[in-house]
Write an enzyme that holds these catalytic residues in place. Structure first.
Site, short mmCIF file in Angstrom:
data_model
loop_
_atom_site.label_atom_id
_atom_site.label_comp_id
_atom_site.label_asym_id
_atom_site.label_seq_id
_atom_site.Cartn_x
_atom_site.Cartn_y
_atom_site.Cartn_z
N SER A 1 0.81 -1.22 0.00
CA SER A 1 0.00 0.00 0.00
C SER A 1 0.85 1.27 0.00
CB SER A 1 -0.90 0.00 1.23
OG SER A 1 -1.73 1.12 1.22
N ASN B 1 8.93 9.02 4.36
CA ASN B 1 7.81 9.70 3.73
C ASN B 1 6.81 10.18 4.76
OD1 ASN B 1 4.89 8.49 3.48
ND2 ASN B 1 6.29 6.75 3.71
N VAL C 1 3.40 11.28 3.59
CA VAL C 1 2.29 11.61 2.69
C VAL C 1 1.04 12.00 3.49
CG1 VAL C 1 0.71 10.68 0.95
CG2 VAL C 1 3.16 10.20 0.80
N ASN D 1 -6.49 -1.15 1.66
CA ASN D 1 -5.92 -0.66 2.92
C ASN D 1 -6.85 0.43 3.46
OD1 ASN D 1 -4.14 1.48 4.33
ND2 ASN D 1 -2.80 -0.30 4.28
N CYS E 1 -0.31 3.80 10.48
CA CYS E 1 0.25 4.94 9.74
C CYS E 1 0.87 5.94 10.71
CB CYS E 1 -0.84 5.63 8.90
SG CYS E 1 -0.17 7.08 8.05
N LYS F 1 -2.61 -4.61 9.68
CA LYS F 1 -1.24 -4.16 9.40
C LYS F 1 -0.63 -3.57 10.67
CE LYS F 1 1.67 -1.85 6.02
NZ LYS F 1 1.73 -1.21 4.71
N ILE G 1 6.08 -5.22 8.28
CA ILE G 1 5.82 -4.11 9.16
C ILE G 1 5.45 -2.87 8.35
CG2 ILE G 1 7.33 -4.90 11.01
CD1 ILE G 1 9.54 -3.11 9.96
N GLY H 1 9.02 -4.95 4.18
CA GLY H 1 10.02 -4.06 4.77
C GLY H 1 11.33 -4.22 4.02
#
Lengths: 305, 267
Positions: free
Chosen positions: A23, A71, A73, A101, A131, A166, A192, A244
């Site tokens: 994702s 990142n 985002v 996701n 996240c 996740k 992960i 990962g």
């Protein structure tokens, strides 16, 4: 030697091979259609979806670090309704499994997403409670076993599709959150998500990312990810999608040996848009060269004296 | 199906302070690449540098299948690029992004470039030849000047500034642009350069209702519109929205883009 068997079963869903685009690195799939045959990979995990459209974090959102990428985002996406109307029909044309996701700021939002998706022919729901780039939701659920249990149980009851949770590495013991998710009834785990990190611009004396911190991915985190997959597989009886820093076929073999059944390819998609296919070719070559007729023979086959 | 191209480097040398011109053999990009588009370059020899570097097309030679890029050495990745030699291989994707365009009937165009942002503008004057260009170029100093002759040949008039006055007028190019723009009355402005320069150009263009295309730079990931990291704020009918520099841009209209000096790194 004949073509080895690459098919795996993840949560009762048959995958033609264990390679799954992760994702956030594969858009909605169509962005990669000019570069590779999406039909050839086991699955596509679409970019993180929320109930309402999200604009994401201010730029810069990416920083390069040694063998890794940070990142931030912040889950920019057009919202679930747009996804279901405009993107899902395009993705359904491909002969590959679709994993969606989902992200929420409350348990209720996660449940509503799962309910909406239950009416559509996707294959798996990936519950993203990890996240690191959003202020609400995400890690607020994923870091503690009790909140992992609560959200997983509620979403499982709302979902007709198999549910994969996740997990975040940003917790004191990932085995505890893994067990909590499994006890709450999820069908599988993916791990992960990224590790929280930061990069500093010494000339400006400022963080490189506008969000200050971001999620670290890429080869830099592969040893952590492998260790966590290996730890978690001993405490749960459900399949694991390991990810990962997977960049090449031998990385896939390492994750399989550690106990993963599916393999997420993330950051590598940004480096080269054909990576998923290249990795698949390398995996097949490894199996042929080493006389492995069935991929099942590699899963969890790590030998420890 | 598009693939990443493994190409041979034909030449690679310094043309100004920290600026390099590289010629790459690639018939496909030389044929279909348009001004404002970029190629996405994998840095060789160092696997710890994961991200590709987006570099605009500087020009092409269609007949011989050559793509030219001009890039500035700013860090480890571009340093490695600058050390590559004729015959070395380079892994590139492209051409990517939406470039500049000239609407039908437009023939009086102003070009504004600053620093390494001048590089992609050269492909404009090479590509659309039957246009009356008035060109404004700002460099740091005399030693930073590159490809000036190309613009001189292609332009009706050319204005030049350096920060220190070592060549051309002293100061920033946008001051000269502001002074001259009303006598030129262009139908279109095309600009590329550091964010402070672009902000001035934007204000000059928007204040006079002149259509203005500006090319942005942003830290990029995939380059193909999937990873959502190279965002810039755009004014749309529905309000403000983050668009993707790599695939919605890198060229945007000045009246739609919100330029943020903190958010973007300039060249």
């Amino acid at each position: 030697m004949k073509m080895p068997n690459l098919a795996v079963d993840i949560c009762g869903v048959k995958f033609k091979n264990p390679i799954i685009a992760a994702s956030g690195t594969f858009g909605f799939g169509r962005e990669f259609a000019n570069y590779m045959d999406i039909n050839l990979i086991g699955g596509v995990t679409v970019t993180g979806i929320t109930l309402e459209p999200r604009s994401g974090n201010p730029p810069p959102r990416i920083a390069e670090t040694a063998s890794g990428i940070l990142n931030s985002v912040g889950l920019q996406n057009p919202g679930v309704d747009y996804f279901l109307e405009a993107e899902l029909p395009k993705l359904l044309k491909y002969d590959t499994n679709i994993i969606v996701n989902i992200n929420g700021t409350t348990i209720d939002e996660y449940c509503k997403l799962a309910e909406k998706l239950s009416k559509y022919p996707i294959d798996l729901i990936e519950l993203n409670i990890s996240c690191p780039n959003v202020k609400e939701g995400g890690l607020a659920f994923g870091a503690h076993p009790d909140t992992v249990y609560e959200v997983t149980k509620a979403v499982k009851e709302s979902s007709k599709h198999p549910l994969v949770v996740k997990l975040t590495p940003n917790t004191s013991d990932i085995r505890e959150t893994a067990k909590a998710a499994a006890e709450a009834g999820c069908d599988g785990l993916s791990l992960i998500n990224t590790l929280i990190g930061m990069a500093i611009d010494i000339d400006r004396r400022r963080p490189v990312l506008a969000n200050i911190t971001g999620g670290l991915s890429g080869p830099a985190i592969k040893p952590v990810a492998l260790r966590m997959v290996w730890e978690v597989k001993d405490v749960v009886d459900i399949p694991i999608i390991g990810m990962g820093g997977v960049m090449k076929g031998t990385d896939v073999v390492e994750f399989l040996l550690a106990g993963a059944t599916g393999i997420g390819v993330g950051t590598a998609n940004l480096v080269k848009p054909t990576t998923c296919i290249d990795i698949l070719d390398e995996l097949i070559s490894y199996m042929i060269k080493n006389g492995v007729e069935d991929i099942d023979k590699l899963i969890g086959a790590l030998e420890i004296i | 199906m598009e693939v990443s191209h493994i190409c041979k480097i034909i030449s690679n040398y310094s043309i100004a302070t920290d600026m390099y011109l590289m010629a790459i053999a690639n018939k496909y990009i030389a044929t279909v690449g348009r001004p404002g588009q970029f190629i996405h370059i994998k840095i060789p020899h160092d696997d710890s540098l994961l991200l590709r570097r987006p570099i605009s097309i500087n020009s092409v030679n269609k007949d011989d299948g050559i793509v030219y890029i001009v890039y500035q050495v700013v860090g480890t990745g571009t340093k490695i690029l600058s050390q590559l030699k004729e015959g070395d291989n380079l892994d590139i994707l492209g051409p990517l992004g939406n470039g500049f365009s000239i609407p039908k009937g437009v023939e009086n165009i102003v070009i504004v470039g600053g620093g390494c942002g001048i590089a992609p503008l050269k492909y404009i004057v090479d590509y659309w030849k039957d246009i009356s260009y008035t060109t404004f170029l700002g460099y740091r100093d005399m030693d930073s000047i590159y490809q000036l002759m190309n613009f001189e040949r292609a332009s009706e008039r050319l204005y030049l500034t350096t920060d220190d006055g070592s060549q051309g007028e002293k100061g920033v190019i946008t001051k000269v642009l502001e002074r001259e723009i009303d006598s030129i009355s262009p139908q279109l402005i095309m600009a590329c350069g550091p964010i402070p320069m672009l902000k001035e150009v934007q204000s000059i263009a928007n204040g006079r209702n002149i259509t203005c295309q500006i090319s942005l730079e942003e830290r990029m990931g995939c380059g193909i519109g999937a990873c959502m990291v190279c965002s810039c704020m755009i004014r749309t009918k529905g309000g403000l929205e983050y668009k993707k520099v790599c695939s919605d841009g890198p060229v945007f209209l000045s009246d739609e883009v919100i330029l943020d000096e903190n958010a973007q790194f300039s060249c």
